[in-house]
Scaffold this motif. Structure first.
Motif, PDB file in Angstrom:
ATOM      1  N   THR A 123       0.864  -1.210   0.114  1.00 21.10           N
ATOM      2  CA  THR A 123      -0.110  -0.055   0.103  1.00 21.10           C
ATOM      3  C   THR A 123       0.937   1.340   0.070  1.00 21.10           C
ATOM      4  O   THR A 123       1.691   1.419   0.877  1.00 21.10           O
ATOM      5  CB  THR A 123      -0.722   0.029   1.170  1.00 21.10           C
ATOM      6  N   VAL A 124       0.640   2.344  -0.959  1.00 21.33           N
ATOM      7  CA  VAL A 124       1.299   3.574  -0.822  1.00 21.33           C
ATOM      8  C   VAL A 124       0.045   4.493  -0.827  1.00 21.33           C
ATOM      9  O   VAL A 124      -0.607   4.785  -1.687  1.00 21.33           O
ATOM     10  CB  VAL A 124       2.109   3.505  -2.286  1.00 21.33           C
ATOM     11  N   ASN A 125       0.044   5.105   0.308  1.00 23.78           N
ATOM     12  CA  ASN A 125      -1.305   5.927   0.791  1.00 23.78           C
ATOM     13  C   ASN A 125      -0.948   6.900   1.829  1.00 23.78           C
ATOM     14  O   ASN A 125      -1.248   6.839   3.075  1.00 23.78           O
ATOM     15  CB  ASN A 125      -2.282   4.980   1.279  1.00 23.78           C
ATOM     16  N   PRO A 126      -0.107   7.800   1.327  1.00 21.00           N
ATOM     17  CA  PRO A 126       0.800   8.980   2.296  1.00 21.00           C
ATOM     18  C   PRO A 126      -0.447   9.589   3.289  1.00 21.00           C
ATOM     19  O   PRO A 126      -0.098  10.176   4.041  1.00 21.00           O
ATOM     20  CB  PRO A 126       1.986   9.667   1.568  1.00 21.00           C
ATOM     21  N   GLU A 127      -1.424  10.092   2.156  1.00 16.86           N
ATOM     22  CA  GLU A 127      -2.275  10.881   2.858  1.00 16.86           C
ATOM     23  C   GLU A 127      -3.388  10.101   3.629  1.00 16.86           C
ATOM     24  O   GLU A 127      -4.325  10.705   4.425  1.00 16.86           O
ATOM     25  CB  GLU A 127      -3.084  11.737   1.888  1.00 16.86           C
ATOM     26  N   GLY A 128      -3.171   8.745   3.841  1.00 18.31           N
ATOM     27  CA  GLY A 128      -4.209   8.081   4.815  1.00 18.31           C
ATOM     28  C   GLY A 128      -5.516   8.103   4.446  1.00 18.31           C
ATOM     29  O   GLY A 128      -6.651   7.944   5.224  1.00 18.31           O
ATOM     30  N   VAL A 129      -5.976   7.770   2.946  1.00 12.91           N
ATOM     31  CA  VAL A 129      -7.224   8.124   2.513  1.00 12.91           C
ATOM     32  C   VAL A 129      -7.928   6.644   2.551  1.00 12.91           C
ATOM     33  O   VAL A 129      -7.221   6.064   2.244  1.00 12.91           O
ATOM     34  CB  VAL A 129      -7.425   8.572   1.146  1.00 12.91           C
ATOM     35  N   ASN A 130      -9.165   6.719   2.899  1.00 17.29           N
ATOM     36  CA  ASN A 130      -9.999   5.595   2.839  1.00 17.29           C
ATOM     37  C   ASN A 130     -11.067   5.696   1.722  1.00 17.29           C
ATOM     38  O   ASN A 130     -11.524   6.953   1.483  1.00 17.29           O
ATOM     39  CB  ASN A 130     -10.822   5.335   4.096  1.00 17.29           C
ATOM     40  N   PRO A 131     -11.536   4.507   1.037  1.00 17.60           N
ATOM     41  CA  PRO A 131     -12.461   5.015   0.041  1.00 17.60           C
ATOM     42  C   PRO A 131     -13.849   5.752   0.634  1.00 17.60           C
ATOM     43  O   PRO A 131     -14.215   5.620   1.709  1.00 17.60           O
ATOM     44  CB  PRO A 131     -12.944   3.369  -0.199  1.00 17.60           C
ATOM     45  N   GLN A 132     -14.175   6.657   0.048  1.00 24.29           N
ATOM     46  CA  GLN A 132     -15.626   7.434  -0.024  1.00 24.29           C
ATOM     47  C   GLN A 132     -16.728   7.057  -0.693  1.00 24.29           C
ATOM     48  O   GLN A 132     -16.377   6.817  -1.980  1.00 24.29           O
ATOM     49  CB  GLN A 132     -15.023   8.794  -0.042  1.00 24.29           C
ATOM     50  N   THR A 133     -17.811   7.304  -0.116  1.00 28.76           N
ATOM     51  CA  THR A 133     -18.973   6.918  -1.280  1.00 28.76           C
ATOM     52  C   THR A 133     -19.341   8.206  -2.113  1.00 28.76           C
ATOM     53  O   THR A 133     -19.491   7.938  -3.378  1.00 28.76           O
ATOM     54  CB  THR A 133     -20.308   6.876  -0.513  1.00 28.76           C
ATOM     55  N   VAL A 134     -18.619   9.432  -1.910  1.00 27.05           N
ATOM     56  CA  VAL A 134     -18.720  10.525  -2.603  1.00 27.05           C
ATOM     57  C   VAL A 134     -17.502  11.294  -2.954  1.00 27.05           C
ATOM     58  O   VAL A 134     -16.890  11.462  -1.827  1.00 27.05           O
ATOM     59  CB  VAL A 134     -19.704  11.667  -2.328  1.00 27.05           C
ATOM     60  N   CYS A 135     -16.783  11.568  -4.013  1.00 24.35           N
ATOM     61  CA  CYS A 135     -15.620  12.180  -4.107  1.00 24.35           C
ATOM     62  C   CYS A 135     -15.733  13.266  -5.117  1.00 24.35           C
ATOM     63  O   CYS A 135     -16.108  12.829  -6.264  1.00 24.35           O
ATOM     64  CB  CYS A 135     -14.358  11.103  -4.782  1.00 24.35           C
ATOM     65  N   ARG A 136     -15.486  14.448  -4.904  1.00 23.95           N
ATOM     66  CA  ARG A 136     -15.625  15.438  -5.679  1.00 23.95           C
ATOM     67  C   ARG A 136     -14.202  15.747  -6.521  1.00 23.95           C
ATOM     68  O   ARG A 136     -12.994  15.781  -5.775  1.00 23.95           O
ATOM     69  CB  ARG A 136     -15.856  16.852  -5.271  1.00 23.95           C
TER      70      ARG A 136
END
Ligand code: SF4
Ligand code: SF4
Length: 337
Positions: A123-136
């Motif tokens: 995993t490369v995810n430096p901003e620690g983002v999880n999947p979101q149901t809505v993304c702009r």
């Protein structure tokens, strides 16, 4: 002249084996086309979900739903088919009992996201983002289905008419389902609601090794890769855990004939409330060199600990429909009112 039926096949949370298994009946698939028009089967033909959404309630005769329900989109699909199908069949172990995806219920959404999006070495995810149901994004709004906290069997979200178990269902049982569809097309007759398209007896009843089963104690548990099993002897006699006594027959002993113990993909027989609990109780009473009275606490612990992966052993295909169907740990997985 048969009244041609309209059928659909939907793929939810599953590996794809069930979808492909329909093709295992080889040229007999053409006999299906003689009695039914396939209105939706995205894995095989170019259908869109919109094709089903435009159909009215009760306008489809038979829906085959494979896979467990893990996301909001899969729940919408289950509701969509239930409203439109006169007959809804849970196709395969995942739809019937939750199946392999249902083992995810040993964790919850937060735990799964933690491992998948933060902890795995790749995993490369430096901003620690999880999947979101809505993304702009600059181009507009992107949406994803909601990933549920819990995996459900199909009958935990909608009413199910028939069950076709197996991982995946075997050719013979698929042909049984085709014959049911054919009888429906010719005479309008259907089996009683709730029918499981498999044997009413346990797998042991159709196992070639059953005559060698004595019910003797298991001195130690052998995992299948640790011994070369005698192909003429019951697995339990060889100290290999086999779910045959707790599993519905009808598969023809596919795994047994490949010299592998049954793992329970046909689910429990009708009278069995919880196959994992029954197996745990039965194995617990025969594992170890003597009875509980003859063992010291460390010996008892060693015997119990020789069962590796108890959840995967006893509930490999049935965890969501088990009496104990979730784990509670570290304050997570709180029961929601
Ligand atoms: S326990 Fe397994 S190997 Fe033994 S008779 Fe039953 S199905 Fe066959
Ligand atoms: S032997 Fe057990 S695990 Fe294997 S196909 Fe039959 S029911 Fe499924």
């Amino acid at each position: 002249m048969a009244d041609k039926k309209k059928i659909v096949m939907n793929w939810a949370s599953a590996c794809g084996g069930c979808d492909v298994s329909l093709l295992d009946i080889e040229e007999k698939i053409f006999s299906v086309l003689d009695i039914a028009d396939i209105l939706y089967w995205p894995v095989a033909m170019d259908f869109k979900r919109q094709d089903v959404l435009t159909l009215g309630p009760g306008s489809i005769d038979i829906g085959l739903f494979n896979g467990a329900v893990r996301t909001s989109e899969q729940l919408e699909d289950a509701l969509m088919l239930r409203e439109r199908c006169k007959v809804l069949i849970a196709y395969g172990a995942c739809a019937c009992f939750g199946g392999i995806p249902g083992l995810a219920n040993v964790s919850d959404r937060a735990g799964i996201f933690e491992v998948a999006y933060h902890e795995t070495p790749s995993t490369v995810n430096p901003e620690g983002v999880n999947p979101q149901t809505v993304c702009r994004v600059p181009e507009g709004e992107v949406t994803l289905p909601e990933f549920f906290d819990t995996v459900y069997a199909l009958n935990q979200v909608v009413r199910v008419d028939y069950y076709l178990p197996g991982c995946p269902p075997t050719e013979e049982r698929i042909l049984d389902a085709v014959n049911i569809i054919a009888a429906y097309a010719h005479s309008g007759e259907l089996p009683p609601p709730g029918t499981v398209i498999a044997s009413q007896k346990a797998l042991c009843d159709e196992c070639s090794r059953v005559s060698t089963r004595t019910g003797a104690r298991i001195a130690r548990i052998n995992r299948p890769h640790e011994i070369i099993a005698d192909p003429g002897l019951c697995f339990l006699e060889q100290g290999v855990l086999c779910m045959g006594p707790f599993t519905r027959g009808g598969c023809g002993g596919t795994c047994i004939s490949a010299n592998m113990p049954c793992r329970g993909c046909f689910g429990p027989t009708e009278k069995m409330l919880d196959p994992g609990a029954e197996a745990l109780s039965a194995f617990g009473s025969i594992v170890g060199p003597g009875g509980e009275d003859a063992l010291t606490i460390p010996e008892m612990k060693a015997a119990v600990n020789s069962i590796k992966d108890p959840v995967g052993t006893f509930y490999r295909f049935t965890l969501p429909t088990a009496i104990i169907n979730r784990t509670l740990k570290d304050g997570r997985n709180k029961v929601k009112k």
